[in-house]
Design an enzyme around this catalytic site. Structure first.
Site, mmCIF file in Angstrom:
data_model
loop_
_atom_site.group_PDB
_atom_site.id
_atom_site.type_symbol
_atom_site.label_atom_id
_atom_site.label_comp_id
_atom_site.label_asym_id
_atom_site.label_seq_id
_atom_site.Cartn_x
_atom_site.Cartn_y
_atom_site.Cartn_z
ATOM 1 N N ARG A 77 0.860 -1.210 -0.129
ATOM 2 C CA ARG A 77 0.120 0.056 0.064
ATOM 3 C C ARG A 77 0.755 1.164 -0.039
ATOM 4 O O ARG A 77 1.700 1.376 0.862
ATOM 5 C CB ARG A 77 -0.892 0.014 1.104
ATOM 6 C CG ARG A 77 -1.635 1.435 1.514
ATOM 7 C CD ARG A 77 -2.674 1.287 2.741
ATOM 8 N NE ARG A 77 -3.375 2.470 2.726
ATOM 9 C CZ ARG A 77 -3.284 3.352 3.684
ATOM 10 N NH1 ARG A 77 -2.553 3.169 5.009
ATOM 11 N NH2 ARG A 77 -4.005 4.518 3.675
ATOM 12 N N HIS A 121 -3.103 11.010 1.061
ATOM 13 C CA HIS A 121 -2.785 10.869 2.424
ATOM 14 C C HIS A 121 -1.979 11.998 2.737
ATOM 15 O O HIS A 121 -0.854 12.216 2.907
ATOM 16 C CB HIS A 121 -1.556 9.773 2.396
ATOM 17 C CG HIS A 121 -1.378 9.097 3.686
ATOM 18 N ND1 HIS A 121 -1.535 7.589 3.879
ATOM 19 C CD2 HIS A 121 -1.137 9.559 4.644
ATOM 20 C CE1 HIS A 121 -1.099 7.303 5.038
ATOM 21 N NE2 HIS A 121 -1.176 8.350 5.778
ATOM 22 N N GLU A 166 -7.803 8.289 6.390
ATOM 23 C CA GLU A 166 -7.935 8.931 7.703
ATOM 24 C C GLU A 166 -8.681 10.444 7.392
ATOM 25 O O GLU A 166 -7.885 11.401 7.856
ATOM 26 C CB GLU A 166 -6.781 8.978 8.765
ATOM 27 C CG GLU A 166 -6.246 7.593 8.978
ATOM 28 C CD GLU A 166 -5.425 7.615 10.093
ATOM 29 O OE1 GLU A 166 -5.064 8.559 10.771
ATOM 30 O OE2 GLU A 166 -4.850 6.496 10.495
ATOM 31 N N ASN A 293 -7.612 1.634 9.887
ATOM 32 C CA ASN A 293 -6.034 1.717 10.385
ATOM 33 C C ASN A 293 -6.260 1.679 12.145
ATOM 34 O O ASN A 293 -7.276 2.436 12.549
ATOM 35 C CB ASN A 293 -5.559 3.125 10.311
ATOM 36 C CG ASN A 293 -5.097 3.232 8.940
ATOM 37 O OD1 ASN A 293 -5.226 2.462 7.898
ATOM 38 N ND2 ASN A 293 -4.767 4.266 8.380
ATOM 39 N N TYR A 295 -4.303 1.567 15.820
ATOM 40 C CA TYR A 295 -2.977 1.465 16.904
ATOM 41 C C TYR A 295 -3.339 1.482 18.347
ATOM 42 O O TYR A 295 -2.446 0.645 18.954
ATOM 43 C CB TYR A 295 -2.338 2.704 16.632
ATOM 44 C CG TYR A 295 -1.676 3.042 15.064
ATOM 45 C CD1 TYR A 295 -0.467 2.427 14.992
ATOM 46 C CD2 TYR A 295 -2.556 3.434 14.219
ATOM 47 C CE1 TYR A 295 -0.011 2.611 13.536
ATOM 48 C CE2 TYR A 295 -1.836 3.461 12.880
ATOM 49 C CZ TYR A 295 -0.583 3.156 12.710
ATOM 50 O OH TYR A 295 -0.287 3.121 11.317
ATOM 51 N N GLU A 363 -3.702 -0.134 8.090
ATOM 52 C CA GLU A 363 -2.339 0.236 8.979
ATOM 53 C C GLU A 363 -2.586 -0.533 10.318
ATOM 54 O O GLU A 363 -3.594 -0.372 10.996
ATOM 55 C CB GLU A 363 -2.330 1.722 9.194
ATOM 56 C CG GLU A 363 -1.818 2.713 8.000
ATOM 57 C CD GLU A 363 -1.527 3.881 8.351
ATOM 58 O OE1 GLU A 363 -1.417 4.371 9.428
ATOM 59 O OE2 GLU A 363 -1.876 4.703 7.239
HETATM 60 C C1 GBH Z 1 -1.520 7.060 10.973
HETATM 61 O O1 GBH Z 1 -2.353 7.891 11.741
HETATM 62 C C2 GBH Z 1 -1.256 7.635 9.455
HETATM 63 O O2 GBH Z 1 -2.288 7.281 8.397
HETATM 64 C C3 GBH Z 1 0.252 7.470 9.085
HETATM 65 O O3 GBH Z 1 0.782 8.497 8.311
HETATM 66 C C4 GBH Z 1 1.066 7.718 10.422
HETATM 67 O O4 GBH Z 1 2.305 7.656 10.044
HETATM 68 C C5 GBH Z 1 0.913 6.691 11.143
HETATM 69 O O5 GBH Z 1 -0.807 6.533 11.618
HETATM 70 C C6 GBH Z 1 1.635 6.579 12.635
HETATM 71 O O6 GBH Z 1 1.275 7.680 13.434
HETATM 72 O O7 GBH Z 1 -1.283 15.476 17.794
HETATM 73 O O8 GBH Z 1 -3.125 15.090 19.323
HETATM 74 O O9 GBH Z 1 -3.592 16.092 17.164
HETATM 75 C C7 GBH Z 1 -2.782 7.433 12.998
HETATM 76 C C8 GBH Z 1 -3.415 8.426 13.735
HETATM 77 C C9 GBH Z 1 -4.066 10.519 14.350
HETATM 78 C C10 GBH Z 1 -2.129 9.567 15.244
HETATM 79 C C11 GBH Z 1 -3.768 11.849 14.727
HETATM 80 C C12 GBH Z 1 -1.685 10.856 15.621
HETATM 81 C C13 GBH Z 1 -2.543 13.077 16.054
HETATM 82 C C14 GBH Z 1 -3.106 13.692 17.313
HETATM 83 N N1 GBH Z 1 -2.991 9.738 14.037
HETATM 84 N N2 GBH Z 1 -2.834 11.690 15.981
HETATM 85 S S1 GBH Z 1 -2.713 15.274 17.867
#
Ligand code: GBH
Length: 467
Positions: A77, A121, A166, A293, A295, A363
């Protein structure tokens, strides 16, 4: 090392995104994106880092595809940078930009790997931002036009398409929290951006269908939200957050309706003036798959205005506050590692939206403090544990009836982690940013072994079924 057993039909891959890996921002006629601008704004990205060079994937994609081939993945991807294809976001396509993705797709296919292409993205052409970006409706039309250009060029070879990655981040992290480009902090424009992103998704899906480009989906980041206590107030806080994080996207796309509690959640922030008749039909058209996605879970408590930490407030203030998980390991992102919540989330989504299409986990992965030892080896046991335990949770969700077809590790390479810059490392492969060399970590070898046994099981099943 031990690894869970997953159904033979499941396909595996890794994921990257254009701005996070490509570099070459001034090459091939690429125009500037909102992330180029954001990175150049003092105080926005850690240490003032940028994606100017990143992993230099723009020049080294051949080496990266060789790493994928050696890993033994079914799928890869990646995302296309809109400003490479249309440097100002509109008009005639830039032949050099399209030629790059043409070569990338052919190289991936040549390695026996299926490309899964994300159209957006987060790297909006800056010229469109200057005209209002996602806050204005015209950007949805521009996105549809761009999507058609890419589909016409690559649709004969790319069979799976993700419109947006996202959109929560594009709308709310970009416009209300301000931690992503363009970095504004206003409520009503963030809600307008959310709507225009949904519309852009729907319009692009229509263009992909018209170009007969294959399977179409969207990647969302549904959060698994837990109340800090059983109190009615904390449960209500979670329901408001469910609307902000999940229902804004899932309800229009999979129910053809805006969330029924939105007045309560937004108050007078939203006047809905950006919505037009017929938008929901465009947004709610059927999809072939849903990208998820995932985490980590989020725990929340009710935080009435007077009590709340003002600095933690965003422009879409829903009077909630995050609560830490105690006694669990956290990754270097500060995210708690609770693999069971991955299964819980998928089972919960399946129950709330009975007509979801098949799911691809687009993800999942972890950032670890993985420095190399004297021999250059990275013993990233934390990442191996994370992946193994999340795959076990995935197996549990599938057993419970959730229709999952694929899984991608984020990420193939260490890369530009947005506002955090380069010191948060998610890769199966370490990138030495001085020399731009790639060094597979222990987790790469673990995933390769896992994929080898998965393929053996798949072959065994095919023999048993006489196919
Ligand atoms: C994904 O976002 C992305 O698709 C990818 O590009 C990224 O590298 C990966 O995860 C790892 O982070 O700072 O409080 O505003 C994951 C979800 C949502 C995580 C926004 C970070 C920031 C919150 N992301 N978040 S804040």
């Amino acid at each position: 090392m031990d690894a869970p057993t997953l159904p033979a039909h499941l396909q595996f891959g890794t994921a990257t995104a254009a701005y996070q890996v490509e570099g070459g921002v001034h090459e091939g006629g690429r125009g500037p994106s909102i992330w180029d601008t954001y990175c150049r704004t003092p105080g926005r990205v850690a240490r003032g880092e940028t994606g100017d060079i990143a992993c230099d994937h723009y020049h080294r994609y051949g080496e990266d595809v060789a790493l994928l081939a050696d890993l033994g993945v079914d799928l890869y991807r990646f995302s296309v940078a809109w400003p490479r294809v249309q440097p100002t976001g509109r008009g005639r396509p830039n032949p050099e930009g399209l030629a790059f993705y043409d070569r990338l797709v052919d190289t991936v296919l040549g390695a026996g790997i299926e490309p899964v292409l994300t159209l957006y993205h987060w790297d909006l052409p800056q010229a469109l931002e200057d005209e209002g970006g996602w806050r204005v409706r015209d950007t949805a039309h521009r996105f549809a036009e761009y999507s058609r250009i890419v589909a016409d060029r690559l649709g004969d070879r790319v069979n799976r398409w993700i419109t947006l990655n996202e959109p929560f981040c594009s709308a709310f992290v970009g416009h209300a929290i301000g931690r992503h480009a363009p970095g504004t902090r206003e409520g009503a424009p963030a809600l307008a951006a959310a709507h225009h992103l949904l519309l852009a998704h729907g319009m692009a899906a229509g263009e992909l269908r018209a170009a007969a480009a294959g399977e179409v989906g969207i990647t969302l980041n549904p959060d698994h939200l837990l109340p800090a206590s059983d109190s009615d107030a904390d449960r209500a806080a979670v329901e408001r957050a469910r609307t902000l994080h999940n229902r804004v996207w899932f309800d229009p796309i999979f129910k053809g309706a805006y969330p029924d509690n939105e007045d309560e959640v937004w108050g007078d922030m939203a006047d809905g003036s950006y919505r037009a008749d017929g938008d929901l039909e465009i947004i709610a058209q059927p999809l072939d798959f849903l990208g998820v996605n995932y985490y980590r879970p989020i725990m929340l408590r009710d935080a009435p205005h007077a009590e709340a930490d003002i600095s933690a407030r965003t422009a879409v203030d829903i009077r909630t506050e995050q609560v830490d998980f105690e006694g669990v390991r956290h990754t270097t992102m500060g995210w708690p590692v609770l693999p069971d919540t991955f299964a819980d989330l998928l089972i919960d989504l399946d129950r709330r939206y009975p007509n979801l299409p098949p799911i691809l986990i687009t993800e999942n992965g972890s950032a670890e403090d993985d420095r190399p030892d004297e021999t250059g080896r990275v013993r990233d046991t934390g990442r191996v544990d994370y992946l193994r335990d999340h795959l076990a949770a995935l197996a549990r969700a599938i057993e419970a009836g959730v229709d999952v077809r694929g899984y991608f590790v984020w990420s193939l390479l260490d890369n530009f982690e947005w506002a955090y810059g380069y010191d948060r490392r998610f890769g199966l492969v370490r990138v030495d940013y001085e020399r731009l060399e790639r060094h597979p970590k222990d987790s790469y070898h673990w995933y390769r072994d896992f994929l080898t046994s998965h393929r053996a099981r798949r072959a065994g099943e095919a023999v048993r079924q006489g196919s």
